[in-house]
Design a protein around this motif. Structure first.
Motif, PDB file in Angstrom:
ATOM      1  N   ALA A  20       0.846  -1.188   0.000  1.00 57.88           N
ATOM      2  CA  ALA A  20       0.000   0.000   0.000  1.00 57.88           C
ATOM      3  C   ALA A  20       0.881   1.236   0.000  1.00 57.88           C
ATOM      4  O   ALA A  20       1.956   1.242   0.608  1.00 57.88           O
ATOM      5  N   GLU A 107      -3.920   5.710   7.856  1.00 54.99           N
ATOM      6  CA  GLU A 107      -4.201   5.762   6.421  1.00 54.99           C
ATOM      7  C   GLU A 107      -4.497   4.371   5.874  1.00 54.99           C
ATOM      8  O   GLU A 107      -5.417   4.201   5.054  1.00 54.99           O
ATOM      9  N   ARG A 110      -7.934   3.480   6.804  1.00 56.74           N
ATOM     10  CA  ARG A 110      -8.894   4.154   5.931  1.00 56.74           C
ATOM     11  C   ARG A 110      -9.008   3.429   4.600  1.00 56.74           C
ATOM     12  O   ARG A 110     -10.123   3.199   4.100  1.00 56.74           O
ATOM     13  N   GLN A 111      -7.860   3.062   4.023  1.00 56.31           N
ATOM     14  CA  GLN A 111      -7.882   2.377   2.733  1.00 56.31           C
ATOM     15  C   GLN A 111      -8.594   1.038   2.811  1.00 56.31           C
ATOM     16  O   GLN A 111      -9.211   0.590   1.829  1.00 56.31           O
TER      17      GLN A 111
END
Length: 341
Positions: A20, A107, A110-111
């Protein structure tokens, strides 16, 4: 590539090579999805390793967590394995700090569509998970730390040298920050020998190459024999991963005291962690001793404390005991009547 000989990667619930982009840096992580008849897991837990370790440091805990219907994310942290390892300088040391780690974990959550997560940490990873809960209290529903107690936010900057005067067994941090380790250990074979020593290898006369009051003894390192704690398959995999970018990235974590202090000035003080916390003390850890954990309940009102008869590598040395404490905590605290999950 994942090592085909590691049992963790033979588990059909686990995918080894996931990537990611988190705030501009590439992270590698292991993903475990529970096998359940329900469409969604109970919760998602992020596992954060320490030094010198990798996401595979959780190889004995991941199956247990999957059996509790948890989705598991085990990250290679900044500088490790297949995750980015920026050279600092010219890159900023803040990339290796707690705030950056917290932002990157948030993050990824969130993804992955997570409005709430759990955390587990060991060594530096333990320090990270406490700070994630402070930077993102609405995101973190519960956390556990093995070996690493909570260290309160500093009201004024304290250098590593000053810390060592108060806690002498932290002197190794000065050596790791000095740059000598990454200059002298550069080949895959040298790194493998170093990891073997860090994971319990000794010389024929019982000498150890790592002294918390001094750091790494390179002369003893040459005489260290095979550790009994991990097998050749694990050492080979770790050596492959560490040889990707060398030891500069991992050692940068020992250069971030000032960066962390500056980042944390915006956190509210006094700062407490309100979510449920499990702390597992390793009674034979010669760095993170019982004394370093005294008084942690002052900042953690919902604290469960347990211990295992193990060294710093408790995750591997006493996995059944560690997993048992985590399971009890999950069943009796985290997923109880007052669960936030």
């Amino acid at each position: 590539m994942a090592s085909p000989t590691l049992p963790l990667f033979q588990d059909p619930r686990i995918t080894a090579n996931n990537f990611a982009n988190l705030n501009g840096q590439t992270y590698h992580y292991i993903l475990g999805e529970p096998s359940t008849p329900t469409p969604t897991p109970k919760a998602t837990i992020f596992l954060i390793h320490g030094w010198p370790d990798l996401s595979t440091g959780w190889r004995f805990q991941i199956p247990t967590l999957l059996s509790h219907d948890l989705r598991v994310i085990a990250l290679d942290m900044m500088g490790y394995g297949q995750t980015a390892a920026p050279t600092a300088p010219p890159a900023s040391l803040h990339l290796y700090g707690f705030k950056r780690a917290a932002d990157d974990i948030a993050e990824l959550a969130r993804q992955l569509g997570c409005s709430s997560i759990m955390l587990g940490g060991h060594d530096w990873g333990g320090a990270v998970v406490y700070r994630v809960a402070q930077w993102y209290p609405q995101l973190v529903a519960a956390l556990f730390s093995v070996c690493t107690p909570y260290f309160p936010l500093a009201s004024s900057y304290v250098s590593t040298q000053e810390v060592v005067r108060a806690v002498p067994q932290f002197a190794y941090q000065l050596h790791l920050a000095s740059g000598e380790l990454e200059r002298r250990l550069t080949t895959k074979g040298e790194i493998r020998g170093f990891l073997n020593a860090m994971y319990g290898g000794r010389s024929q006369t019982g000498e150890v190459a790592f002294d918390p009051f001094k750091g790494v003894d390179f002369e003893v390192l040459e005489r260290v024999e095979k550790t009994k704690l991990v097998g050749d398959d694990v050492l080979d995999y770790y050596a492959d991963q560490f040889a990707r970018n060398g030891l500069h990235g991992p050692c940068n974590w020992y250069r971030t005291r000032e960066a962390n202090f500056k980042d944390e000035q915006s956190l509210e003080r006094p700062s407490t962690i309100q979510c449920p916390v499990l702390f597992i003390l390793a009674t034979k850890d010669n760095v993170l001793t019982r004394d370093t954990a005294r008084g942690i309940e002052k900042n953690i009102p919902n604290l469960t404390q347990r211990e295992v008869d193990a060294s710093h590598w408790a995750l591997w040395q006493t996995p059944a005991e560690v997993n048992g404490h985590i399971q009890d905590w999950l069943e009796n605290v985290v997923f109880g009547d007052k669960s936030r999950l």
